[in-house]
Write an enzyme that holds these catalytic residues in place. Structure first.
Site, mmCIF file in Angstrom:
data_model
loop_
_atom_site.group_PDB
_atom_site.id
_atom_site.type_symbol
_atom_site.label_atom_id
_atom_site.label_comp_id
_atom_site.label_asym_id
_atom_site.label_seq_id
_atom_site.Cartn_x
_atom_site.Cartn_y
_atom_site.Cartn_z
ATOM 1 N N HIS A 1 0.849 -1.196 0.000
ATOM 2 C CA HIS A 1 0.000 0.000 0.000
ATOM 3 C C HIS A 1 0.883 1.243 0.000
ATOM 4 O O HIS A 1 2.017 1.224 0.481
ATOM 5 C CB HIS A 1 -0.896 0.018 1.236
ATOM 6 C CG HIS A 1 -1.988 -1.008 1.206
ATOM 7 N ND1 HIS A 1 -3.160 -0.846 1.903
ATOM 8 C CD2 HIS A 1 -2.096 -2.199 0.571
ATOM 9 C CE1 HIS A 1 -3.940 -1.884 1.699
ATOM 10 N NE2 HIS A 1 -3.313 -2.733 0.895
ATOM 11 N N GLU B 1 0.873 3.916 1.790
ATOM 12 C CA GLU B 1 1.328 4.357 3.109
ATOM 13 C C GLU B 1 2.524 3.537 3.595
ATOM 14 O O GLU B 1 3.505 4.083 4.097
ATOM 15 C CB GLU B 1 0.198 4.244 4.139
ATOM 16 C CG GLU B 1 -1.034 5.039 3.811
ATOM 17 C CD GLU B 1 -2.097 4.240 3.052
ATOM 18 O OE1 GLU B 1 -1.740 3.518 2.091
ATOM 19 O OE2 GLU B 1 -3.276 4.352 3.419
ATOM 20 N N CYS C 1 -6.389 2.189 5.465
ATOM 21 C CA CYS C 1 -7.094 0.979 5.899
ATOM 22 C C CYS C 1 -6.598 0.583 7.292
ATOM 23 O O CYS C 1 -5.716 1.226 7.867
ATOM 24 C CB CYS C 1 -6.849 -0.157 4.901
ATOM 25 S SG CYS C 1 -5.151 -0.788 4.922
#
Length: 150
Positions: A54, A56, A84
């Site tokens: 992801h 991040e 998430c």
């Protein structure tokens, strides 16, 4: 004149466009310390066949390497989509001081949409939401519309 939050979110949008060019879900992130971008990331889950790919997580890893430590105290994360649950846990563990995101994620968001990870009494992070929300959402909506029309 655009705010610093808008400037850094535009940098995160650039990362989202890199993800888009790779056929990834277009989410991008940057990490900022003392006004300098020290980490960049975009989604790589499909290209790297890695569930943790992801934006991040990739930005956190980039910043950790740059600083030579895992703790990102004093740093801010700018990300185009609400993190998430997995990414929110990594954000807490890395000790980032703030999260700034663009579009909310009603399905998987763990900041304000579902799990509210940063509402805990021991959460250190501040949250700012909705920065360039329309632009961030448009990149994602256009991507998913194109996928549906294939």
């Amino acid at each position: 004149m655009p705010s610093n939050d808008e400037y850094y979110m535009r940098e995160a949008l650039k990362e989202a466009k890199v993800a888009l060019s790779l056929g990834e879900v277009p989410v991008g992130a940057v990490i900022v310390k003392n006004g300098e971008i020290i980490g960049r990331g975009h989604n790589t889950r499909e290209t790297e066949v890695n569930i943790s790919g992801h934006a991040e997580i990739n930005a956190i890893v980039d910043a950790e390497k740059r600083l030579g430590r895992w703790s990102l105290e004093g740093c801010a994360l700018y990300v185009t989509l609400e993190p998430c649950l997995m990414c929110s846990g990594a954000i807490r563990q890395s000790r980032l001081c703030s999260i700034v995101f663009g579009a909310s994620d009603p399905a998987e968001g763990a900041v304000v949409s579902n799990h509210h990870v940063f509402d805990a009494d021991n959460a250190r992070q501040t949250v700012v939401r909705g920065i360039l929300q329309e632009e961030c959402a448009k990149v994602l909506n256009d991507f998913f519309e194109a996928v549906r029309n294939r």
